[in-house]
Design a protein around this motif. Structure first.
Motif, short mmCIF file in Angstrom:
data_model
loop_
_atom_site.label_atom_id
_atom_site.label_comp_id
_atom_site.label_asym_id
_atom_site.label_seq_id
_atom_site.Cartn_x
_atom_site.Cartn_y
_atom_site.Cartn_z
N UNK A 169 -9.74 -36.15 -37.64
CA UNK A 169 -9.68 -34.99 -36.75
C UNK A 169 -9.62 -33.68 -37.52
N UNK A 170 -10.12 -32.64 -36.87
CA UNK A 170 -10.01 -31.28 -37.36
C UNK A 170 -9.19 -30.48 -36.36
N UNK A 171 -8.32 -29.61 -36.86
CA UNK A 171 -7.50 -28.79 -35.98
C UNK A 171 -7.34 -27.39 -36.56
N UNK A 172 -6.72 -26.53 -35.77
CA UNK A 172 -6.44 -25.15 -36.21
C UNK A 172 -7.69 -24.45 -36.75
N UNK A 173 -8.78 -24.63 -36.04
CA UNK A 173 -10.03 -23.97 -36.45
C UNK A 173 -9.87 -22.46 -36.31
N UNK B 107 -10.84 -25.70 -28.05
CA UNK B 107 -11.85 -25.02 -28.87
C UNK B 107 -11.56 -25.15 -30.36
N UNK B 108 -10.29 -25.34 -30.72
CA UNK B 108 -9.94 -25.38 -32.14
C UNK B 108 -9.69 -26.80 -32.65
N UNK B 109 -10.18 -27.81 -31.91
CA UNK B 109 -9.88 -29.20 -32.26
C UNK B 109 -11.11 -30.07 -32.05
N UNK B 110 -11.28 -31.07 -32.91
CA UNK B 110 -12.38 -32.03 -32.75
C UNK B 110 -11.99 -33.34 -33.40
N UNK B 111 -12.48 -34.45 -32.86
CA UNK B 111 -12.21 -35.78 -33.41
C UNK B 111 -13.52 -36.52 -33.61
N UNK B 112 -13.60 -37.29 -34.71
CA UNK B 112 -14.82 -38.01 -35.06
C UNK B 112 -14.49 -39.46 -35.38
N UNK B 113 -15.32 -40.37 -34.90
CA UNK B 113 -15.10 -41.79 -35.14
C UNK B 113 -15.45 -42.16 -36.58
N UNK B 114 -14.66 -43.08 -37.15
CA UNK B 114 -14.97 -43.67 -38.45
C UNK B 114 -15.46 -45.08 -38.19
N UNK B 115 -16.70 -45.35 -38.53
CA UNK B 115 -17.33 -46.63 -38.21
C UNK B 115 -17.77 -47.32 -39.51
N UNK B 116 -17.46 -48.60 -39.63
CA UNK B 116 -17.89 -49.37 -40.79
C UNK B 116 -19.39 -49.60 -40.73
N UNK B 117 -20.07 -49.24 -41.80
CA UNK B 117 -21.53 -49.23 -41.79
C UNK B 117 -22.13 -50.62 -41.57
N UNK B 118 -21.62 -51.62 -42.26
CA UNK B 118 -22.22 -52.95 -42.21
C UNK B 118 -21.97 -53.67 -40.89
N UNK B 119 -20.78 -53.49 -40.32
CA UNK B 119 -20.42 -54.24 -39.12
C UNK B 119 -20.48 -53.41 -37.84
#
Length: 210
Positions: free
Chosen positions: A67-71, A47-59
């Motif tokens: 990531x976010x933690x210790x919410x 509940x206190x953690x989340x991860x998000x992809x980093x994607x190159x816009x052009x390719x």
């Protein structure tokens, strides 16, 4: 896909490298298989953690994850973790913008404080904190044990008040230039005025209902 870009093997766009460049300051990795990576904290469903992809816009290529933690919704604070990215993506606009977008969204949702904890030996992590405009608040000796070794941590913070007073505008200008920053600033002010107007209207209706 994350395993393929962080395992150190050569790809069509990257030379082979030591995977400890990616995982050296983290409490897990490197991983030999995708299955091992899939069992790591990055894919935890907490509940206190989340991860998000980093994607190159052009390719449309995956560069890593942030990531976010210790919410802590009660105190409206949360921790931003240094992104896990392949070496070529460290310090890039994509890495910085991914962090910017997350921090901006967090403050828009009402958070008051975003913290970043970085190993004192992690040069890239310290540079990231500076590029994001975070303030160095403290150094914690013997903060953690990582891979059976002591870790001292630098603690950096960003407050919603500092974000609104100029940190957001400064970051936006660095990422997109002065002209777009000016246009975004005007939009940001209008959105704030609209939200304030809606809030006043809701308070008025609530008072009338009483």
């Amino acid at each position: 896909r994350l395993h393929g870009i962080t395992c150190g093997l050569a790809t069509a766009s990257d030379r082979a490298y030591d995977p400890r460049r990616v995982w050296g300051f983290l409490d897990c990795g490197p991983f030999e298989t995708e299955e091992e990576l899939g069992g790591s904290f990055i894919f935890d469903k907490r509940a206190d953690f989340a991860a998000f992809a980093i994607v190159e816009n052009l390719t449309d290529q995956l560069l890593g994850v942030v990531m976010l933690s210790n919410d802590d919704p009660w105190n409206l604070s949360i921790q931003l973790e240094p992104p896990v990215v392949k070496p070529r993506a460290e310090g890039t606009v994509e890495q910085i913008e991914a962090c910017f977008l997350l921090v901006d969204r967090l403050f828009a949702l009402g958070y008051r404080r975003v913290q970043l904890a970085v190993d004192t030996k992690d040069v890239g992590g310290k540079k990231l904190a500076g590029r994001l405009g975070f303030t160095h608040e403290a150094t914690l000796p013997k903060h953690m044990i990582v891979k059976e070794a002591n870790r001292d941590s630098n603690i950096y913070g960003m407050l919603n008040s500092d974000w609104d007073r100029g940190a957001r505008a400064y970051m936006y200008k660095k990422l997109h230039g002065a002209e777009l920053q000016k246009a975004d600033g005007a939009k940001y002010v209008k959105e704030g005025e609209w939200e304030a107007q809606v809030k006043r209207h809701q308070e008025k209706k609530a008072a009338e209902a009483e």
